[in-house]
Enzyme design. Structure first.
Site, PDB file in Angstrom:
ATOM      1  N   HIS A 344       0.794  -1.230   0.000  1.00  0.00           N
ATOM      2  CA  HIS A 344       0.000   0.000   0.000  1.00  0.00           C
ATOM      3  C   HIS A 344       0.825   1.278   0.000  1.00  0.00           C
ATOM      4  O   HIS A 344       0.254   2.360   0.055  1.00  0.00           O
ATOM      5  CB  HIS A 344      -0.929   0.031   1.213  1.00  0.00           C
ATOM      6  CG  HIS A 344      -2.098  -0.903   1.112  1.00  0.00           C
ATOM      7  ND1 HIS A 344      -3.265  -0.572   0.447  1.00  0.00           N
ATOM      8  CD2 HIS A 344      -2.273  -2.156   1.583  1.00  0.00           C
ATOM      9  CE1 HIS A 344      -4.106  -1.589   0.532  1.00  0.00           C
ATOM     10  NE2 HIS A 344      -3.534  -2.553   1.216  1.00  0.00           N
ATOM     11  N   LYS A 535      -7.762  14.730   3.594  1.00  0.00           N
ATOM     12  CA  LYS A 535      -7.007  13.483   3.676  1.00  0.00           C
ATOM     13  C   LYS A 535      -6.030  13.638   4.843  1.00  0.00           C
ATOM     14  O   LYS A 535      -5.967  14.705   5.454  1.00  0.00           O
ATOM     15  CB  LYS A 535      -6.244  13.203   2.379  1.00  0.00           C
ATOM     16  CG  LYS A 535      -5.434  14.387   1.856  1.00  0.00           C
ATOM     17  CD  LYS A 535      -4.850  14.130   0.467  1.00  0.00           C
ATOM     18  CE  LYS A 535      -5.883  14.168  -0.642  1.00  0.00           C
ATOM     19  NZ  LYS A 535      -6.145  12.890  -1.266  1.00  0.00           N
ATOM     20  N   ARG A 536      -5.264  12.591   5.169  1.00  0.00           N
ATOM     21  CA  ARG A 536      -4.284  12.755   6.236  1.00  0.00           C
ATOM     22  C   ARG A 536      -3.322  13.892   5.883  1.00  0.00           C
ATOM     23  O   ARG A 536      -3.015  14.112   4.706  1.00  0.00           O
ATOM     24  CB  ARG A 536      -3.503  11.457   6.456  1.00  0.00           C
ATOM     25  CG  ARG A 536      -4.290  10.372   7.157  1.00  0.00           C
ATOM     26  CD  ARG A 536      -4.803  10.756   8.526  1.00  0.00           C
ATOM     27  NE  ARG A 536      -3.756  10.789   9.514  1.00  0.00           N
ATOM     28  CZ  ARG A 536      -3.504   9.805  10.374  1.00  0.00           C
ATOM     29  NH1 ARG A 536      -4.266   8.728  10.385  1.00  0.00           N
ATOM     30  NH2 ARG A 536      -2.535   9.897  11.249  1.00  0.00           N
ATOM     31  N   LYS A 541       1.388  14.639   0.532  1.00  0.00           N
ATOM     32  CA  LYS A 541       0.060  14.980  -0.002  1.00  0.00           C
ATOM     33  C   LYS A 541      -0.038  16.472  -0.352  1.00  0.00           C
ATOM     34  O   LYS A 541      -1.021  16.931  -0.928  1.00  0.00           O
ATOM     35  CB  LYS A 541      -1.030  14.572   0.985  1.00  0.00           C
ATOM     36  CG  LYS A 541      -1.135  13.034   1.126  1.00  0.00           C
ATOM     37  CD  LYS A 541      -2.165  12.632   2.155  1.00  0.00           C
ATOM     38  CE  LYS A 541      -2.200  11.145   2.422  1.00  0.00           C
ATOM     39  NZ  LYS A 541      -2.884  10.363   1.383  1.00  0.00           N
ATOM     40  N   THR A 643      -8.228   6.807  -2.474  1.00  0.00           N
ATOM     41  CA  THR A 643      -9.624   6.385  -2.688  1.00  0.00           C
ATOM     42  C   THR A 643     -10.563   7.573  -2.513  1.00  0.00           C
ATOM     43  O   THR A 643     -11.672   7.567  -3.031  1.00  0.00           O
ATOM     44  CB  THR A 643     -10.035   5.257  -1.722  1.00  0.00           C
ATOM     45  OG1 THR A 643      -9.608   5.594  -0.400  1.00  0.00           O
ATOM     46  CG2 THR A 643      -9.413   3.936  -2.131  1.00  0.00           C
ATOM     47  N   LYS A 647     -14.140   8.825  -4.556  1.00  0.00           N
ATOM     48  CA  LYS A 647     -15.390   9.244  -3.897  1.00  0.00           C
ATOM     49  C   LYS A 647     -15.857  10.584  -4.453  1.00  0.00           C
ATOM     50  O   LYS A 647     -17.042  10.784  -4.729  1.00  0.00           O
ATOM     51  CB  LYS A 647     -15.180   9.322  -2.378  1.00  0.00           C
ATOM     52  CG  LYS A 647     -14.960   7.963  -1.735  1.00  0.00           C
ATOM     53  CD  LYS A 647     -14.367   8.063  -0.335  1.00  0.00           C
ATOM     54  CE  LYS A 647     -13.897   6.691   0.122  1.00  0.00           C
ATOM     55  NZ  LYS A 647     -13.069   6.749   1.340  1.00  0.00           N
TER      56      LYS A 647
END
Length: 809
Positions: A344, A535-536, A541, A643, A647
């Site tokens: 992952h 998101k985290r 990111k 993911t 969404k």
């Protein structure tokens, strides 16, 4: 003269009269049998006295509860509240935040899909007493609070103490003529709690079994004198701490002994459970109890969701070799055929590398088994590549150095028959980079399984307005076959459908605006673009890239206040791991920018910045349907899949993103022209690494970037604490692994294209419809069907189980 009744007989008579008083005896018998049936699981056919007791108690309780409620209504609620608001009740439910970021949420989607596809699958995990922390923002900083999610109990779970299992730690290993023995261990009990996982409209209900740690009654008592009894009982906490709290790190390895205990605890309990079920299964076996493990891989598939359950490999070997007396080579063949590994992440700091010294103390037998696995593996590699010592070093499970470590990812690859990444680009990186040597050795083992999300939760439940609009046009079949959304493509130019889709989005935005006003006391312009980045919080990111764009927009408004700007509400949300200094500073920066921007009268409602506190599934279900723009802006080659991106796509937001993770396949499905793609590609990032990334050259060349960085640096956004963000600026200028400045120019230009399209509502909604229509690939039903057929060797079934009120054949 009749013999007087004994006390026992009198009590029996009273009990019988009491039961008869519950109502029709036949009904009571039926209720008892039903409870007995559900007390026993399908693979245990002999009832114990305790089973009879629980069946009887539940029968009586059912009848009592009806009367209990009636009594309360009679005495205390002469005006019982009618017309319950379901949404209000939904808000009462606590989030079971038992995972970090996308990994745990992905597993939940997979459970939903496995039940919907009629696969006989179990999900296993730990029943953490305290899940992912609740995030509070205090003076702009993240503060963590314990998540006491079980405070009021959990109505969905069923404790199964009858399946409690022992898990062993510490101790010593003895090699005897009868085989290897693991002795003098400390025992912790694993208590299972089962949660039903229903499939969609097929009457299938699978099981999620979560383990809770309990100290055995004799725990440590033998080590204490009588006078230390209190101390001994208090010491039980040490055992029960194993399932106390979730480590809140996402994409970061924390090598704590308690974490290793957690990982072995779930693996050891789960494998005992799997083997018990295998042994008692009647299929294809005439023995009352199976003793032969030849068919184990035909009946059992174990999917290792990242390296956290990697200990399944040495634990299955230990059980087969030490307990079941299977010879090593046969046991290894069974283990490899049974296990498969999903990778992952490619970030090196996320890969688990446990100190050998910790294993030696906590799991001495497993260390021996891992050494034996590694020796045979290295012998095999040496035979194929004679003299290539460097290759042996790279491929070893044991990493030499100051602190010898066990590379869990290498163990997973060696001990599995299939290895997959979670998006096409990620699976290529896995083959060409992370596990390059292993791919050269066994290329047939490597696969891709692009992640997916369940459309039941992430469309039907969270966005009923959009789901209804789609159902009106193409029917309901898309809910179990998301590829049917392609039927919407002919409606891209349909004026009425464009209006309907835009109307649903506007309603969702109004609803979310009201929520924000209530929760954050901030007035939102509901016709502004809802630009969402949730998101985290992590450097890769790139929430910092978003911050630089916001500052740039702010400066442009200030420079030319009379100019027409597209109004934006920028929402950033997510949790930072408590020990991750830079991530916490990023949150502080977002809130500080918001403090300046939101209170500047020149800006008005043209730009608002909101940090969404305590981002979690229940908040995601509100914000995702309301979003216009979805930010998926990780440095190319760092996000395995994502993911959240799926969404947002399914719920009618347009994506601004890099060619990373599943964004690549989203652009392929919908057409790159229907997403806002910008920035360096993976090969560009690699080329920049070879050349050497120099942040200063971007800073010197781009005036707007320089202005934004200087404002952060000078304390413009933190006037009371001018040096607050010096670490952020220092990182960006001198050691930014994720190359924020390198993508700044392309990102700002791409955001200008976003503005331009948003000025054309019809053009925007057409792209939205195209995205929704092309999101079918990203259903977890498709993902799980691929796992089932290509890794587990089973076929999904659309067979409907009859409901309980219809007798079985």
């Amino acid at each position: 003269m009749a013999k007087p009744l004994t006390d026992s007989e009198k009590r029996k008579q009273i009990s019988v009269r009491g039961l008869a008083g519950l109502g029709d005896v036949a009904e009571v018998r039926k209720s008892f049998n039903r409870h007995l049936h559900f007390t026993l699981v399908k693979d245990r056919n002999v009832a114990t006295p305790r089973d009879y007791f629980f069946a009887l108690a539940h029968t009586v309780r059912d009848h009592l509860v009806g009367r209990w409620i009636r009594t309360q209504q009679h005495y205390y609620e002469r005006d019982p509240k009618l017309g319950l608001d379901l949404e209000e009740l939904e808000e009462i439910e606590e989030d079971a935040g038992l995972g970090n970021g996308g990994l745990g949420r992905l597993a939940a989607c997979f459970l939903d899909s496995m039940a919907t596809l009629g696969l006989a699958a179990y999900g296993y995990g730990i029943r953490y007493e305290f899940g992912i922390f609740n995030q509070k923002i205090v003076n702009g900083w993240q503060v963590e609070e314990a998540d006491d999610w079980l405070r009021y109990g959990n109505p969905w779970e069923k404790a199964r103490p009858e399946y409690m299992l022992p898990v062993h730690f510490y101790g010593r290993v003895e090699h005897t003529p009868d085989g290897v023995k693991w002795l003098d261990t400390q025992v912790v009990l694993a208590m299972p709690y089962d949660t039903p996982v229903p499939g969609y409209k097929n009457n299938t209900v699978n099981t999620m079994r979560l383990w809770s740690a309990k100290a055995p009654n004799d725990f440590k008592l033998q080590d204490f004198n009588v006078g230390d009894y209190i101390e001994a009982v208090l010491d039980r906490n040490l055992a029960e701490n194993i399932s106390r709290v979730l480590y809140p790190n996402d994409n970061f390895f924390e090598g704590k002994e308690l974490r290793l205990k957690q990982e072995y605890f779930v693996v050891a309990a789960t494998l005992q459970d799997i083997i018990r079920r295998f042994k008692s299964s009647k299929f294809g076996c005439r023995d009352p109890v199976r003793t032969c493990f030849e068919t184990f891989p035909d009946k059992v598939a174990i999917q290792l969701n990242d390296t956290h359950p990697a200990l399944s490999i040495p634990e299955l070997m230990r059980i087969l070799v030490d307990v079941e007396k299977v010879d090593w080579d046969k046991a290894w063949e069974i283990t490899k055929k049974t296990c498969a590994y999903t990778n992952h992440t490619v970030l090196p700091e996320a890969l688990e590398r446990w100190p050998v010294s910790m294993f030696e103390k906590l799991l001495p037998r497993h260390l021996e088994i891992i050494y034996a696995i590694n020796q045979r593996h290295l012998d095999h590699v040496a035979a194929l590549f004679p003299g290539d010592v460097d290759r042996l070093r790279r491929m070893s499970v044991i990493e030499e150095g100051d602190c010898k470590r066990i590379n869990m990812a290498h163990l997973c690859v060696i001990g599995s028959h299939a290895v997959n990444g979670v998006a096409r680009i990620h699976s290529e990186i896995v083959k060409q980079s992370v596990f390059k040597d292993f791919y050269e050795l066994e290329p047939e083992k490597f696969q891709n399984k692009t992640n997916g999300i369940t459309p039941r939760r992430w469309l039907l439940l969270c966005n009923p307005g959009l789901a209804d609009t789609i159902v009106e046009k193409i029917g309901e079949e898309f809910l179990t076959d998301l590829s049917q959304l392609k039927k919407l493509l002919p409606l891209v130019n349909d004026e009425a459908f464009i209006r309907d889709v835009a109307k649903v989005k506007q309603e969702n935005k109004l609803k979310f605006s009201a929520f924000l006003e209530k929760e954050y006391k901030v007035k939102i312009n509901p016709s502004s673009m809802f630009d969402v980045h949730v998101k985290r919080i992590h450097e890769y990111k790139r929430q910092l890239l978003n911050c630089l764009h916001v500052i740039t927009l702010y400066n442009r408004i200030k420079r030319d206040p009379a100019k027409a700007f597209v109004p934006r509400t920028v929402m950033i949300g997510g949790k930072a791991a408590p020990g991750y200094h830079m991530a916490k500073l990023i949150i502080k920066l977002v809130t500080s920018i918001g403090d300046v921007v939101n209170h500047d009268p020149v800006v008005g409602d043209r730009l608002k910045v909101i940090f969404l506190e305590n981002y979690r599934v229940s908040l995601a279900e509100k914000v995702i349907p309301a979003a216009d723009l979805s930010q998926q802006i990780s440095t190319a080659g760092t996000e395995a899949s994502g993911t959240g991106n799926m969404k947002f796509m399914l719920n009618g937001a347009l994506t601004i993103g890099t060619m990373d993770g599943a964004n690549v396949e989203m652009a392929e499905e919908a057409g790159a022209e229907n997403l806002f793609i910008f920035g360096l590609r993976v090969e560009d990032v690699e080329a920049l690494d070879r050349k050497g990334y120099n942040a200063r050259e971007y800073y010197d060349r781009l005036p707007e970037l320089k202005q934004a960085v200087d404002q952060i640096s000078s304390g413009f956004f933190s006037p009371k604490e001018p040096d607050c963000f010096k670490d952020v600026v220092n990182m960006l200028m001198h050691h930014d692994r994720f190359k924020v400045f390198a993508d700044y120019e392309a990102y700002v230009q791409c955001q200008a294209q976003v503005d331009q399209l948003y000025r054309n509502p019809k053009g925007w909604t057409k792209k939205v419809i195209r995205n929704i229509a092309c999101s079918g690939k990203f259903s977890s039903d498709r993902t799980i069907t691929e796992y089932a057929r290509e890794i587990w060797g089973v076929e999904p079934s659309d067979l409907q189980i009859p409901p309980p009120n219809i007798p079985r054949d």
